[in-house]
Design a protein around this motif. Structure first.
Motif, PDB file in Angstrom:
ATOM      1  N   ASP A 141       0.806  -1.221   0.000  1.00  0.00           N
ATOM      2  CA  ASP A 141       0.000   0.000   0.000  1.00  0.00           C
ATOM      3  C   ASP A 141       0.839   1.271   0.000  1.00  0.00           C
ATOM      4  O   ASP A 141       0.304   2.362   0.139  1.00  0.00           O
ATOM      5  CB  ASP A 141      -0.915   0.014   1.232  1.00  0.00           C
ATOM      6  CG  ASP A 141      -1.968  -1.075   1.141  1.00  0.00           C
ATOM      7  OD1 ASP A 141      -2.197  -1.565   0.018  1.00  0.00           O
ATOM      8  OD2 ASP A 141      -2.547  -1.436   2.184  1.00  0.00           O
ATOM      9  N   ARG A 178     -11.269   5.875  -5.199  1.00  0.00           N
ATOM     10  CA  ARG A 178     -10.558   4.605  -5.137  1.00  0.00           C
ATOM     11  C   ARG A 178     -11.148   3.604  -4.195  1.00  0.00           C
ATOM     12  O   ARG A 178     -11.508   3.944  -3.108  1.00  0.00           O
ATOM     13  CB  ARG A 178      -9.112   4.862  -4.757  1.00  0.00           C
ATOM     14  CG  ARG A 178      -8.234   4.800  -5.960  1.00  0.00           C
ATOM     15  CD  ARG A 178      -6.843   4.397  -5.563  1.00  0.00           C
ATOM     16  NE  ARG A 178      -6.791   2.947  -5.410  1.00  0.00           N
ATOM     17  CZ  ARG A 178      -5.904   2.197  -6.032  1.00  0.00           C
ATOM     18  NH1 ARG A 178      -5.067   2.738  -6.843  1.00  0.00           N
ATOM     19  NH2 ARG A 178      -5.877   0.899  -5.843  1.00  0.00           N
ATOM     20  N   ARG A 218      -4.395   5.577  -1.444  1.00  0.00           N
ATOM     21  CA  ARG A 218      -5.374   6.519  -1.966  1.00  0.00           C
ATOM     22  C   ARG A 218      -4.798   7.904  -2.218  1.00  0.00           C
ATOM     23  O   ARG A 218      -5.525   8.840  -2.518  1.00  0.00           O
ATOM     24  CB  ARG A 218      -6.532   6.664  -0.968  1.00  0.00           C
ATOM     25  CG  ARG A 218      -7.504   5.529  -0.986  1.00  0.00           C
ATOM     26  CD  ARG A 218      -8.130   5.368   0.393  1.00  0.00           C
ATOM     27  NE  ARG A 218      -8.624   4.017   0.575  1.00  0.00           N
ATOM     28  CZ  ARG A 218      -9.884   3.670   0.276  1.00  0.00           C
ATOM     29  NH1 ARG A 218     -10.730   4.545  -0.154  1.00  0.00           N
ATOM     30  NH2 ARG A 218     -10.281   2.424   0.446  1.00  0.00           N
ATOM     31  N   ARG A 277      -3.944  -0.454  -1.835  1.00  0.00           N
ATOM     32  CA  ARG A 277      -5.041   0.356  -1.287  1.00  0.00           C
ATOM     33  C   ARG A 277      -4.634   1.814  -1.089  1.00  0.00           C
ATOM     34  O   ARG A 277      -5.323   2.565  -0.407  1.00  0.00           O
ATOM     35  CB  ARG A 277      -5.502  -0.249   0.046  1.00  0.00           C
ATOM     36  CG  ARG A 277      -6.329  -1.501  -0.143  1.00  0.00           C
ATOM     37  CD  ARG A 277      -6.831  -2.018   1.165  1.00  0.00           C
ATOM     38  NE  ARG A 277      -5.735  -2.276   2.097  1.00  0.00           N
ATOM     39  CZ  ARG A 277      -5.775  -3.178   3.068  1.00  0.00           C
ATOM     40  NH1 ARG A 277      -6.849  -3.901   3.249  1.00  0.00           N
ATOM     41  NH2 ARG A 277      -4.763  -3.349   3.883  1.00  0.00           N
ATOM     42  N   LYS A 312     -10.608   3.029  -9.967  1.00  0.00           N
ATOM     43  CA  LYS A 312     -11.043   1.641  -9.816  1.00  0.00           C
ATOM     44  C   LYS A 312     -11.497   1.067 -11.156  1.00  0.00           C
ATOM     45  O   LYS A 312     -11.116  -0.046 -11.526  1.00  0.00           O
ATOM     46  CB  LYS A 312     -12.197   1.562  -8.811  1.00  0.00           C
ATOM     47  CG  LYS A 312     -11.712   1.363  -7.385  1.00  0.00           C
ATOM     48  CD  LYS A 312     -12.737   1.805  -6.379  1.00  0.00           C
ATOM     49  CE  LYS A 312     -13.687   0.752  -5.900  1.00  0.00           C
ATOM     50  NZ  LYS A 312     -14.654   1.324  -4.940  1.00  0.00           N
TER      51      LYS A 312
END
Lengths: 165, 151
Positions: free
Chosen positions: B7, B151, B142, B140, B77
């Motif tokens: 991440d 997202r 953002r 993940r 996404k």
């Protein structure tokens, strides 16, 4: 996941809209539903023994079919008017090499040196297309291609043909 | 690899820039010369004749939009989902033609037929690209996006 799919759908719709917009105005636009050879493996380029350095480039059936999608590429049939009347590539213009003086002015006067041409005749045994291509290059046309597979290969691949003159 | 590493904001940003840049670059030549690209699509011998031109006209725009969205961080996404599916499709299409034994033009980055290479090379490149798009699917992070909530 649901929002990913929704976003993806939006992106594809946006892409389709942009594609429609550009393909309506671009000079390189192509028809939405095109015509492609029904036989595969037509990628080979047939070149006659009489080919010389500096001759117009020869193209395969696949290349000819691709150029056929482009508006603005002029197909020229170098055979006799009688053969042309029996059947020719749809949209092609007839410029019989054997009656060059008679036809040359009336057929080519509306085109300029920046126009693109694909010349063909009946097939491998016919060199009218090569001769006409050479002649047109001496007249200042630079984007001249010879599709040596010619009428026979085109017809065999079930690409668009026409019989009226 | 632990979650923290996956991440990482900077790593995710770099991969976004690389993948986005690749797809933008890949789309431009195809948009400029649709007839040549359609001929390449035809050469894959996977689509019915009537769908070849539609596919050749729309696909490069999908690549361009997804590439831009990925870089600026908008509708990420959806873009990442599409890019994963696209790369998978490319891999399947190349593999089918590898087993058919025909060496086709890739049509990946250029429509010029001078850029001849082997299907194996294209496949390896696409598998590398798939690794990057899959990473984006998993990450993940953002940050660095114009619309972070996307997202």
């Amino acid at each position: 996941m649901a929002s990913s799919l929704r976003q993806a759908l939006l992106i594809i719709i946006a892409a389709a809209v942009l594609a429609v917009a550009t393909n309506s105005f671009s000079p390189n636009r192509i028809p939405w539903v095109g015509s492609w050879p029904s036989i595969s493996g037509s990628d080979s380029i047939i070149v006659p023994p009489s080919y010389e350095e500096g001759d117009p480039p020869f193209i395969s059936l696949d290349d000819a079919a691709a150029k056929y999608q482009s508006r603005g590429v002029v197909f020229i049939d170098a055979r006799l008017p009688a053969d042309f009347a029996v059947g020719h590539i749809k949209g092609a213009v007839n410029l019989p090499f054997d009656y060059l003086d008679q036809y040359y002015e009336s057929v080519l006067s509306e085109y300029g040196p920046s126009d693109e041409f694909v010349i063909y005749c009946s097939g491998e045994e016919c060199e009218l297309s090569l001769h006409l291509g050479r002649y047109m290059m001496t007249k200042g046309f630079s984007k001249v291609f010879v599709f040596f597979g010619g009428w026979r290969e085109w017809e065999k691949a079930r690409l668009p043909v026409s019989a009226e003159s | 690899m632990n979650r923290k590493f996956l991440d990482n904001d900077y790593m995710t940003l770099i991969v976004r820039l690389v993948v986005g840049g690749i797809f933008i670059y890949a789309s431009l030549d195809k948009i400029a010369t649709p007839a040549q690209f359609a001929r390449i699509v035809y050469n894959y011998h996977l689509l019915p004749s009537s769908l070849i031109n539609i596919f050749a006209l729309v696909l490069p725009w999908v690549e361009l939009i997804c590439g831009i969205f990925l870089i600026v961080g908008f509708k990420q996404k959806g873009s990442i989902l599409i890019l994963n599916l696209l790369v998978l499709t490319f891999i399947v299409a190349l593999t089918i033609n590898l087993f058919r034994g025909v060496n086709i033009e890739c049509g990946c980055f250029t429509v010029s037929s001078k850029a001849k290479s082997s299907i194996i090379d294209f496949l390896l490149r696409d598998i590398g690209l798939l690794a990057l798009t899959l990473y984006l699917l998993i990450s993940r992070s953002r940050r660095f996006a114009v619309a972070a909530s996307d997202r």
